[in-house]
Design a protein around this motif. Structure first.
Motif, PDB file in Angstrom:
ATOM      1  N   ILE A  89      -4.458  74.381 -87.799  1.00 21.47           N
ATOM      2  CA  ILE A  89      -4.240  75.780 -87.411  1.00 21.47           C
ATOM      3  C   ILE A  89      -2.753  76.115 -87.414  1.00 21.47           C
ATOM      4  O   ILE A  89      -2.319  77.112 -87.997  1.00 21.47           O
ATOM      5  N   TRP A  90      -1.950  75.257 -86.797  1.00 17.77           N
ATOM      6  CA  TRP A  90      -0.526  75.529 -86.638  1.00 17.77           C
ATOM      7  C   TRP A  90       0.249  75.472 -87.945  1.00 17.77           C
ATOM      8  O   TRP A  90       1.276  76.142 -88.092  1.00 17.77           O
ATOM      9  N   LYS A  91      -0.219  74.689 -88.917  1.00 18.37           N
ATOM     10  CA  LYS A  91       0.526  74.560 -90.171  1.00 18.37           C
ATOM     11  C   LYS A  91       0.538  75.863 -90.979  1.00 18.37           C
ATOM     12  O   LYS A  91       1.299  75.998 -91.936  1.00 18.37           O
ATOM     13  N   ASN A  92      -0.277  76.828 -90.587  1.00 20.82           N
ATOM     14  CA  ASN A  92      -0.232  78.145 -91.223  1.00 20.82           C
ATOM     15  C   ASN A  92       0.983  78.958 -90.778  1.00 20.82           C
ATOM     16  O   ASN A  92       1.278  79.995 -91.384  1.00 20.82           O
ATOM     17  N   PHE A  93       1.662  78.502 -89.728  1.00 21.60           N
ATOM     18  CA  PHE A  93       2.765  79.263 -89.156  1.00 21.60           C
ATOM     19  C   PHE A  93       4.094  78.505 -89.149  1.00 21.60           C
ATOM     20  O   PHE A  93       5.154  79.124 -89.256  1.00 21.60           O
ATOM     21  N   VAL A  94       4.046  77.183 -88.993  1.00 23.15           N
ATOM     22  CA  VAL A  94       5.258  76.373 -88.874  1.00 23.15           C
ATOM     23  C   VAL A  94       5.049  75.034 -89.574  1.00 23.15           C
ATOM     24  O   VAL A  94       3.922  74.681 -89.943  1.00 23.15           O
ATOM     25  N   SER A  95       6.140  74.278 -89.733  1.00 20.46           N
ATOM     26  CA  SER A  95       6.015  72.906 -90.226  1.00 20.46           C
ATOM     27  C   SER A  95       5.435  72.032 -89.123  1.00 20.46           C
ATOM     28  O   SER A  95       5.795  72.177 -87.949  1.00 20.46           O
ATOM     29  N   VAL A  96       4.529  71.137 -89.504  1.00 20.35           N
ATOM     30  CA  VAL A  96       3.943  70.195 -88.548  1.00 20.35           C
ATOM     31  C   VAL A  96       4.093  68.787 -89.117  1.00 20.35           C
ATOM     32  O   VAL A  96       4.260  68.610 -90.327  1.00 20.35           O
ATOM     33  N   PRO A  97       4.070  67.766 -88.272  1.00 25.31           N
ATOM     34  CA  PRO A  97       4.259  66.390 -88.761  1.00 25.31           C
ATOM     35  C   PRO A  97       3.096  65.935 -89.629  1.00 25.31           C
ATOM     36  O   PRO A  97       1.932  66.109 -89.251  1.00 25.31           O
ATOM     37  N   GLU A  98       3.416  65.363 -90.774  1.00 24.16           N
ATOM     38  CA  GLU A  98       2.374  64.881 -91.681  1.00 24.16           C
ATOM     39  C   GLU A  98       2.427  63.360 -91.769  1.00 24.16           C
ATOM     40  O   GLU A  98       3.467  62.788 -92.108  1.00 24.16           O
ATOM     41  N   PRO A  99       1.318  62.680 -91.463  1.00 26.99           N
ATOM     42  CA  PRO A  99       1.307  61.214 -91.546  1.00 26.99           C
ATOM     43  C   PRO A  99       1.515  60.735 -92.986  1.00 26.99           C
ATOM     44  O   PRO A  99       1.035  61.358 -93.932  1.00 26.99           O
ATOM     45  N   ILE A 100       2.226  59.629 -93.126  1.00 26.25           N
ATOM     46  CA  ILE A 100       2.393  59.041 -94.461  1.00 26.25           C
ATOM     47  C   ILE A 100       1.385  57.924 -94.696  1.00 26.25           C
ATOM     48  O   ILE A 100       1.247  57.438 -95.823  1.00 26.25           O
ATOM     49  N   ASN A 101       0.692  57.493 -93.640  1.00 27.57           N
ATOM     50  CA  ASN A 101      -0.269  56.404 -93.803  1.00 27.57           C
ATOM     51  C   ASN A 101      -1.691  56.942 -93.852  1.00 27.57           C
ATOM     52  O   ASN A 101      -2.108  57.711 -92.991  1.00 27.57           O
ATOM     53  N   ASP A 102      -2.410  56.555 -94.900  1.00 29.36           N
ATOM     54  CA  ASP A 102      -3.820  56.929 -94.984  1.00 29.36           C
ATOM     55  C   ASP A 102      -4.721  55.759 -94.609  1.00 29.36           C
ATOM     56  O   ASP A 102      -5.938  55.885 -94.578  1.00 29.36           O
ATOM     57  N   ARG A 103      -4.114  54.613 -94.345  1.00 30.98           N
ATOM     58  CA  ARG A 103      -4.861  53.456 -93.850  1.00 30.98           C
ATOM     59  C   ARG A 103      -4.465  53.207 -92.391  1.00 30.98           C
ATOM     60  O   ARG A 103      -3.384  53.579 -91.960  1.00 30.98           O
ATOM     61  N   GLU A 104      -5.353  52.542 -91.669  1.00 27.64           N
ATOM     62  CA  GLU A 104      -5.053  52.233 -90.267  1.00 27.64           C
ATOM     63  C   GLU A 104      -3.951  51.193 -90.189  1.00 27.64           C
ATOM     64  O   GLU A 104      -3.943  50.199 -90.919  1.00 27.64           O
ATOM     65  N   ILE A 105      -2.984  51.432 -89.310  1.00 26.04           N
ATOM     66  CA  ILE A 105      -1.877  50.505 -89.081  1.00 26.04           C
ATOM     67  C   ILE A 105      -1.888  50.115 -87.615  1.00 26.04           C
ATOM     68  O   ILE A 105      -2.092  50.953 -86.734  1.00 26.04           O
ATOM     69  N   THR A 106      -1.655  48.841 -87.330  1.00 29.75           N
ATOM     70  CA  THR A 106      -1.534  48.387 -85.944  1.00 29.75           C
ATOM     71  C   THR A 106      -0.239  47.603 -85.775  1.00 29.75           C
ATOM     72  O   THR A 106       0.282  47.005 -86.733  1.00 29.75           O
ATOM     73  N   TYR A 107       0.264  47.625 -84.563  1.00 27.19           N
ATOM     74  CA  TYR A 107       1.454  46.840 -84.207  1.00 27.19           C
ATOM     75  C   TYR A 107       1.212  46.258 -82.827  1.00 27.19           C
ATOM     76  O   TYR A 107       0.984  46.987 -81.870  1.00 27.19           O
ATOM     77  N   GLU A 108       1.197  44.954 -82.749  1.00 28.55           N
ATOM     78  CA  GLU A 108       0.903  44.241 -81.502  1.00 28.55           C
ATOM     79  C   GLU A 108      -0.405  44.738 -80.887  1.00 28.55           C
ATOM     80  O   GLU A 108      -0.516  44.941 -79.678  1.00 28.55           O
ATOM     81  N   GLY A 109      -1.381  44.952 -81.754  1.00 25.54           N
ATOM     82  CA  GLY A 109      -2.712  45.367 -81.320  1.00 25.54           C
ATOM     83  C   GLY A 109      -2.853  46.844 -80.996  1.00 25.54           C
ATOM     84  O   GLY A 109      -3.913  47.283 -80.561  1.00 25.54           O
ATOM     85  N   LYS A 110      -1.788  47.623 -81.216  1.00 27.80           N
ATOM     86  CA  LYS A 110      -1.816  49.045 -80.888  1.00 27.80           C
ATOM     87  C   LYS A 110      -1.828  49.904 -82.148  1.00 27.80           C
ATOM     88  O   LYS A 110      -1.241  49.524 -83.168  1.00 27.80           O
TER      89      LYS A 110
END
Length: 306
Positions: free
Chosen positions: A64-85
């Motif tokens: 919804i918000w991207k129609n009005f302002v820039s919003v953060p876009e993920p660069i990862n399309d696969r799941e990433i974990t770090y120390e189980g998180k």
């Protein structure tokens, strides 16, 4: 976090061969840890989720918000974990933070709040309903015979929540970002440019989005700027009356209670330490004092109507 860790996090993304120039730990919220990373392909934000989060509503809200302002876009399309998180990596959005937008800038952001304040006619089972999260914490705290924070305070916020929860639930039909503090709103050359950090996106009352924005921008250390709140509400509503202010008051109280329940609950069950350096900057006692002062704040606004 080391360069090797960052390389591993980026190994399945388009940045896997990027050189790492520098990285810095940024202040996160209650539930995440954030790193800013400069690479040969550009600046990134690595967000590590310290607690499990349902981000379905966040994704819907960003659309919804991207129609009005820039919003953060993920660069990862696969799941990433770090120390189980869980980890999400975003392209960095440049912009300036303004803790005290001027009249024109208030108009700009409140216009977008109105435009994005969309009623959900059919709430999906995987959507985050803000009051459901608070209700879980309320039920857990209500059962306790002893609390780590003064039990009188806990009983007081429980009582305050019980007085408004039915009305809040009945009116929780609007999807929103729900964390529009000034660090999440980015400006460029005085114009609204971007909005980040949709992790708190949820279904709540129509007023809740405005309440969060107004409250966060009226907080000045130990002082709450009532006049600035009046300016924001006048800009959003046009003409104010007692009915509007009474409805706003309930969502205002719910917001402060939501923050208090969250802090008390996570502290009670040893998930966070509300007295460490990270949490003390958002002191629970300040929020409690604000909650207790809401009626007084709103009475001052009502006096301006006469």
């Amino acid at each position: 976090m080391t360069v090797k860790d960052i390389k591993n996090i980026l190994s399945t993304t388009a940045y896997k061969n990027a050189d790492i120039y520098s990285y810095k730990h940024l202040t996160g919220g209650l539930m995440n840890t954030i790193w800013r990373v400069d690479t040969s392909l550009g600046r990134l934000i690595i967000k590590i989720y310290d607690l499990e989060r349902n981000l379905v509503t966040a994704s819907k809200t960003m659309e919804i918000w991207k129609n009005f302002v820039s919003v953060p876009e993920p660069i990862n399309d696969r799941e990433i974990t770090y120390e189980g998180k869980k980890v999400i990596v975003y392209r960095y959005i440049n912009g300036e933070e303004l803790s005290h937008p001027d009249h024109r800038q208030i108009e700009e952001i409140t216009n977008i709040i109105r435009a994005t304040n969309i009623k959900i006619n059919k709430i999906a089972k995987d959507d985050v309903i803000k009051i459901d999260v608070v209700e879980k914490q309320y039920e857990a705290l209500k059962k306790l015979k002893k609390t780590k924070i003064d039990q009188k305070v806990v009983k007081d916020i429980i009582k305050g929540y019980e007085e408004i929860k039915d009305e809040i639930r009945d009116n929780s039909k609007y999807i929103g970002h729900d964390d529009l503090n000034y660090s999440n709103i980015l400006w460029y050359q005085g114009q609204l440019f971007g909005v980040i950090d949709f992790d708190e996106a949820s279904i709540c009352t129509k007023e809740y989005e405005l309440v969060v924005f107004a409250t966060k921008h009226c907080m000045i250390e130990d002082y709450f700027d009532t006049y600035y709140l009046y300016e924001i509400l006048k800009q959003y509503y046009g003409e104010l009356n007692n009915e509007i202010l009474d409805t706003y008051t309930k969502s205002f109280k719910f917001y402060t209670l939501k923050v208090l329940f969250e802090k008390v609950y996570y502290y009670q069950f040893d998930i966070i330490d509300i007295y460490n350096e990270r949490q003390i900057r958002d002191n629970w006692n300040w929020w409690y004092n604000l909650y207790k002062d809401i009626d007084n704040i709103m009475d001052k606004l009502k006096a301006n109507l006469e």
